[in-house]
Design a protein around this motif. Structure first.
Motif, short mmCIF file in Angstrom:
data_model
loop_
_atom_site.label_atom_id
_atom_site.label_comp_id
_atom_site.label_asym_id
_atom_site.label_seq_id
_atom_site.Cartn_x
_atom_site.Cartn_y
_atom_site.Cartn_z
N ALA A 1 0.96 -1.41 0.02
CA ALA A 1 0.04 -0.16 -0.07
C ALA A 1 1.04 1.20 0.03
O ALA A 1 0.61 2.23 -0.47
CB ALA A 1 -0.82 -0.19 1.19
N GLY A 2 2.13 1.25 0.33
CA GLY A 2 2.87 2.31 0.61
C GLY A 2 2.81 3.53 1.68
O GLY A 2 3.36 4.44 1.71
N ASP A 3 1.78 2.93 2.37
CA ASP A 3 1.38 4.28 3.64
C ASP A 3 1.43 3.37 4.94
O ASP A 3 1.01 3.97 6.01
CB ASP A 3 0.16 4.79 3.32
CG ASP A 3 -1.12 3.93 3.79
OD1 ASP A 3 -1.03 2.56 3.92
OD2 ASP A 3 -2.17 4.47 4.06
N VAL A 4 2.08 2.36 5.03
CA VAL A 4 2.49 1.55 6.39
C VAL A 4 3.46 2.44 7.32
O VAL A 4 4.32 2.76 6.76
CB VAL A 4 2.76 0.15 6.22
CG1 VAL A 4 3.24 -0.50 7.70
CG2 VAL A 4 1.85 -0.78 5.48
N THR A 5 2.97 2.86 8.52
CA THR A 5 3.83 3.84 9.15
C THR A 5 4.54 3.12 10.32
O THR A 5 5.48 3.79 10.63
CB THR A 5 2.85 4.98 10.10
OG1 THR A 5 2.11 4.02 10.93
CG2 THR A 5 2.20 5.62 9.09
N TYR A 6 4.76 1.69 10.26
CA TYR A 6 5.56 1.17 11.07
C TYR A 6 6.98 1.46 11.33
O TYR A 6 7.44 1.61 12.23
CB TYR A 6 5.49 -0.52 10.59
CG TYR A 6 6.35 -1.37 11.65
CD1 TYR A 6 5.95 -1.67 12.70
CD2 TYR A 6 7.57 -1.76 11.22
CE1 TYR A 6 6.54 -2.56 13.72
CE2 TYR A 6 8.20 -2.50 12.13
CZ TYR A 6 7.94 -3.01 13.48
OH TYR A 6 8.84 -3.99 13.94
N THR A 7 7.70 1.52 10.13
CA THR A 7 9.05 1.83 10.05
C THR A 7 9.19 3.22 10.49
O THR A 7 10.23 3.53 11.28
CB THR A 7 9.69 1.77 8.67
OG1 THR A 7 9.61 0.29 8.73
CG2 THR A 7 11.31 1.97 8.66
N LEU A 8 8.71 4.24 10.07
CA LEU A 8 8.53 5.58 10.18
C LEU A 8 8.38 5.88 11.66
O LEU A 8 9.30 6.73 12.36
CB LEU A 8 7.77 6.62 9.23
CG LEU A 8 7.93 8.01 9.43
CD1 LEU A 8 9.33 8.47 9.36
CD2 LEU A 8 6.88 8.91 8.52
N ASN A 9 7.49 5.22 12.34
CA ASN A 9 7.04 5.50 13.58
C ASN A 9 8.23 4.92 14.55
O ASN A 9 8.69 5.69 15.51
CB ASN A 9 5.96 4.53 13.76
CG ASN A 9 5.31 4.97 15.55
OD1 ASN A 9 5.10 5.93 15.79
ND2 ASN A 9 5.15 3.95 16.11
N GLU A 10 9.07 3.95 14.08
CA GLU A 10 10.03 3.44 14.93
C GLU A 10 11.31 4.42 14.90
O GLU A 10 11.84 4.73 15.72
CB GLU A 10 10.50 2.18 14.66
CG GLU A 10 9.50 0.74 14.80
CD GLU A 10 9.30 0.70 16.40
OE1 GLU A 10 9.94 0.63 17.17
OE2 GLU A 10 8.17 0.82 16.45
N ILE A 11 11.56 4.94 13.68
CA ILE A 11 12.55 5.82 13.47
C ILE A 11 12.21 7.08 14.31
O ILE A 11 13.39 7.52 14.79
CB ILE A 11 12.62 6.61 11.98
CG1 ILE A 11 13.22 5.12 11.22
CG2 ILE A 11 13.69 7.40 11.94
CD1 ILE A 11 13.01 5.49 9.51
N LEU A 12 11.28 7.67 14.22
CA LEU A 12 10.89 9.01 14.95
C LEU A 12 10.90 8.87 16.65
O LEU A 12 11.04 9.62 17.37
CB LEU A 12 9.56 9.56 14.66
CG LEU A 12 9.53 10.01 13.03
CD1 LEU A 12 8.17 10.41 12.76
CD2 LEU A 12 10.66 11.12 12.77
N LEU A 13 10.79 7.52 17.11
CA LEU A 13 10.88 7.30 18.47
C LEU A 13 12.12 7.11 19.02
O LEU A 13 12.28 7.26 20.29
CB LEU A 13 9.83 6.05 18.73
CG LEU A 13 8.55 6.11 18.49
CD1 LEU A 13 7.96 4.61 18.74
CD2 LEU A 13 7.93 7.07 19.74
N ARG A 14 13.14 7.01 18.20
CA ARG A 14 14.44 6.61 18.31
C ARG A 14 15.25 7.97 18.99
O ARG A 14 15.19 9.14 18.02
CB ARG A 14 15.27 5.99 17.62
CG ARG A 14 14.78 4.53 17.31
CD ARG A 14 15.75 3.93 16.33
NE ARG A 14 17.08 3.74 16.87
CZ ARG A 14 17.46 2.44 17.69
NH1 ARG A 14 16.63 1.47 17.43
NH2 ARG A 14 18.72 2.18 18.29
#
Length: 520
Positions: free
Chosen positions: A335-348
């Protein structure tokens, strides 16, 4: 005025005398239609694909898609080409029934209005799933046959990640597929498909006498079957060797498409030609080698969890360290809009300060943020929701805030692109999903990927330009509609047993099956 009138009259006279030849083709050239529909569509994604996504081209605009059909090319001058409709969509979710029926109906109507034909160049991908229809390409070609008849020669061009059902094999006469993954040979393959068609028409040989088809019970993702590495490299190097045999016209190995749940989803070997023994033995040799090598296939790059990928990237001194966010890869059907990875990046914590490791994230759709950024402009602070509009199964929408550093409009896929800087992370936000393949995709947004510590892309195996750019590379095993961990997918309809889902399965029957000719 008289001179002009006489010139016009003389031109009309010549057309009436010798016939209209707008394509500068030979007088008795064969009439060849061009039609096609192509997409990879995941049935494990909640996304759907509509008609607009296919960006259909009509008439003479189709010639622009094929470099070998340039106006002054020998191939262009060798036939009377009738380009009708070719629609190709970015991989995505299952195609709506309404979209499919509309595009097919247009194709059939144009074929009816412009026939008859000596040949037809059918340009498909082979992994189109449609709501309510099994084997969409098989359905498509059988409906084409109902219009053009069984004598017209059909030559079909496919992606090696497509599926070749018995129905598709029956209704096509010639068939070709790519021999490289990544698909650096895609245009050469389409050219071969057309040249084979022309040769069979001009020689009068017509339909090949034999079509050998072998289903191979293997279902692997493209990231494990790349021809960059073994055993895929050696396996596909055998394909052109088979075509050198007398009586063999073309050969292909279709890996198949792993992210759709239909009985046709498995590997296939197919060989066409006029010598029975050569055709059969070639197909069986390729199928056996594929099966014997099945346990040797591995990912084209090291894989690990997202957490471990980020840890290794942060420690690395190589630039850029590229991380493939594989589970939501839009070039495979995510779908191209899964936020799983971006969310983990922004939490670090490492990325929360502007002096932290520089990271580009490409990309996430966010129409809400885009609208606000367009109003406020470059240099402004913006806050808005991004992602998880279509696929929110693994992580919800992210409220992204930061400084707008670039805005670009008019992109074919993304439509609008906005770069938002938050901490040390540059997030590329788009109106619509877009895969980032080329350095220019980044530099057009005033980003320098070569001088960036970490670049995260929603891709599986890297396309050539990114591959050549990489300092180091990992593929992160992230969730999404094209999850690389096939055992996490809930297959219900594929044929079992299937490797690697059933690793201890017994030896399959890999004898060639001769497919009936289309006019029998």
């Amino acid at each position: 005025m008289k001179k002009l009138f006489f010139s016009a009259f003389f031109c009309i006279y010549l057309v009436l005398l010798f016939g209209c030849n707008l394509n500068n083709t030979k007088k008795d050239a064969h009439r060849i239609a061009i039609v096609g529909l192509g997409i990879e569509s995941s049935t494990f994604s909640p996304a759907t694909t509509d008609e607009e996504a296919f960006r259909a081209k009509y008439g003479k605009d189709i010639f622009d898609k094929y470099s070998f059909l340039a106006p002054d090319s020998t191939i262009r001058k060798s036939a009377d080409w009738i380009p009708l409709i070719v629609g190709k969509a970015l991989p995505g979710g299952i195609v709506t029934n309404e979209a499919y029926e509309s595009l097919v109906s247009q194709t059939l109507d144009m074929l009816k209005d412009n026939g008859p034909y000596d040949g037809l160049f059918l340009d498909i991908h082979g992994a189109m799933s449609v709501v309510g229809i099994d084997d969409a390409e098989g359905d498509f070609i059988s409906r084409i046959r109902s219009v053009i008849g069984v004598e017209t020669l059909i030559s079909t061009s496919m992606d090696l990640h497509g599926n070749v059902s018995e129905k598709l094999a029956k209704h096509t006469d010639l068939i070709s597929c790519y021999r490289m993954a990544p698909h650096e040979d895609y245009m050469d393959s389409k050219r071969r498909c057309v040249v084979n068609l022309l040769d069979r028409l001009e020689s009068g040989k017509g339909k090949p006498a034999y079509k050998a088809w072998i289903p191979v019970p293997i279902l692997l993702p493209g990231e494990k079957t790349s021809t960059r590495i073994e055993p895929g490299k050696s396996l596909y190097e055998q394909v052109p060797v088979m075509t050198q045999k007398k009586g063999v016209l073309d050969a292909g190995i279709w890996v198949g498409y792993a992210w759709a749940d239909e009985p046709r989803n498995h590997a296939v070997v197919m060989v066409t030609g006029d010598n029975l023994e050569a055709v059969v033995s070639s197909a069986e040799k390729l199928a056996k080698q594929f099966w014997d090598d099945r346990k040797k296939f591995k990912f084209v790059a090291p894989t690990t969890t997202l957490e471990e990928s980020l840890k290794l990237a942060i420690k690395s001194e190589k630039k850029p360290f590229i991380i493939s966010d594989m589970g939501d890869n839009p070039t495979a059907g995510g779908a191209g809009d899964v936020t799983y990875t971006l969310n983990e990046i922004l939490l670090r914590n490492e990325f929360k300060d502007s002096d932290g490791p520089s990271l580009i994230y490409a990309s996430i759709p966010g129409p809400d943020l885009i609208e606000k950024a367009l109003k406020s402009g470059v240099g402004s602070f913006v806050e808005g929701n991004v992602g998880a509009i279509v696929d929110n199964r693994f992580s919800g929408p992210i409220l992204l805030s930061g400084i707008v550093s670039a805005i670009k409009t008019g992109d074919r896929d993304a439509e609008v692109e906005v770069v938002v800087k938050t901490g040390s992370v540059n997030v590329i936000v788009t109106s619509k999903r877009k895969p980032y393949h080329y350095e220019k995709d980044f530099t057009d947004l005033n980003l320098n990927p070569r001088d960036t510590d970490i670049v995260v892309v929603k891709i599986g195996y890297l396309v050539p330009e990114l591959y050549d750019m990489r300092g180091d590379w990992l593929m992160a095993l992230t969730p999404g509609g094209v999850d690389q961990d096939l055992e996490r997918l809930n297959y219900k309809r594929i044929k079992r047993p299937m490797f690697p889902l059933d690793p201890e399965m017994s030896e399959p029957n890999l004898s060639a099956r001769l497919i009936e000719l289309s006019n029998k």
